[in-house]
Design an enzyme around this catalytic site. Sequence first.
Site, short mmCIF file in Angstrom:
data_model
loop_
_atom_site.label_atom_id
_atom_site.label_comp_id
_atom_site.label_asym_id
_atom_site.label_seq_id
_atom_site.Cartn_x
_atom_site.Cartn_y
_atom_site.Cartn_z
CE LYS A 22 -3.74 2.13 2.75
NZ LYS A 22 -4.59 1.97 3.95
CB SER A 58 -7.14 4.55 3.24
OG SER A 58 -6.40 3.80 4.19
CB SER A 105 -8.05 1.71 6.03
OG SER A 105 -8.41 3.05 6.27
#
Length: 512
Positions: free
Chosen positions: A111, A187, A211
């Site tokens: 990520k 996210s 997230s």
Amino acid sequence: MSEINRRQLLKQSLTVPLSLGAAGLSSPLLAAKTGALSFEEYRRYDALGLAELVRQREVSSGELLRTATQLAAALNPTLNCVVERFDDRAETAIESGLNDGLFTGVPFLLKDLGMALKGTVTTNGSRFFETARPDYTSTIVQRYQQAGLVIFGKTASPEFGGTATTESILFGDTHNPWDLSRTSGGSSGGAAVAVAAGILPMANATDGGGSIRIPASCCGLFGLKPSRGRTPHGPVQLSSTLSVIHGLSRSVRDSAALLDVTWGAEPGQTLIAPRPKNHFYQATQTEPGALRIGLIRTPLTHSPVDPECHKAAHQAAKLCESLGHNVDEVDLPVDPRKFFGAFGIVMAAGLVDRIQQRELQLGREVTEQDLEPITWLHYQGAKQKTAEQLFHAQQALEQISRDVAQLQRDYDVLLSPTLATPPVKLGKLSLNQDNASYEREAINASAFTMLYNATGQPAMSVPLHWTESGLPVGVMFAGRYGEEYTLLQLAARLEKAQPWFDRVPDVSGFFS
């Protein structure tokens, strides 16, 4: 750290079948032109299945990487989930010799938020960090490498992970493969899309307010948020204790095995989750026994919940009862105003620290043009908070943790919808809009998920429901602090009772 590799698993007779999604296949049909797996064959395997193919020499690490990179190149123009590629670096890692680990040869993505891989950029989804190139590699990334994973890029995130969608001025919108007009969640939305679309079977993700679980719900994946202190954040701490690091996957066993190769304290870590009773993979092979489950229908926001989300939780409760578990409705012992007020102050402190640390690196102050409009607004407000407010906020969250723990003396697991709505339209949760519009939508985005970041408990989103229009709707289960083992036992049983591995979006029309 728990030292585990393929040999240890084999000694315990925890051998893995080659394919979850195509029972009975003994070997893959190799694509004649490239020597790699065809997309259809590649997508039938989870990460452990692909690693087993490499171990059996039915496919090479290089062939798997070539398949993943070709898929990324073909699908990313439509989905916009991968924001940085370093294929040459991945090829060099293979040529130099991969570590003999549980996932040797399996393609993997980090990520683009808080994950440092020396020599690569970590933008955190922000123009202010567009050139940030850490001079170290995160401890957990080192553990991915030790497990034999082949890291070839990074996935999209909104600015600082500050919203429940994956949209940014820097990189644009990430599209949900189930419906391109919908959010992938956030996210870790880029990671979720890459896995759901079939670019790779699992990917790194983080969770500071939902997230991991939110994009898992939006994209039809399994997403486990581990307990606070379960996985390392160092060697440089870049986030608050509200956030944890793990991954998104299509199978429960992949998530369990990934936790096996990453859990455990690093040097200097003082917040450490209790040692598990056994390897987490072992949990997927054992029954949990009859669990006491508390069903939560009302979110902390006390705002409306979409009927599809209620339906998902209700059906999950019935499924749990059919498996021998006891389910009772419960109410959370939490004052919403106290919770959100405290949570917001702790998040504000983290935002100020992140931006001011970057200011020191660049030797200049941040400007309004460096940040998304909502982030800039929140930053201006955050700078007005005091140390006294932060102290009281931390004390309030500590008391809430104790109150929820008291509730869970009577319940092994708490069940609820993951989200209050199915995936919303892109733009509704963007940080690049009017604040009043944003606040109306954002209040529901983490209505169920944020609590467990405050308490530090493990929680998972399980893909058990789809709407009539084909949108995924996750169901969340939260365990006691340190008891991921129980959640993984339950998840594996749910996966067996109501399989989802083969339920994937049709991306055939997205190939560019």
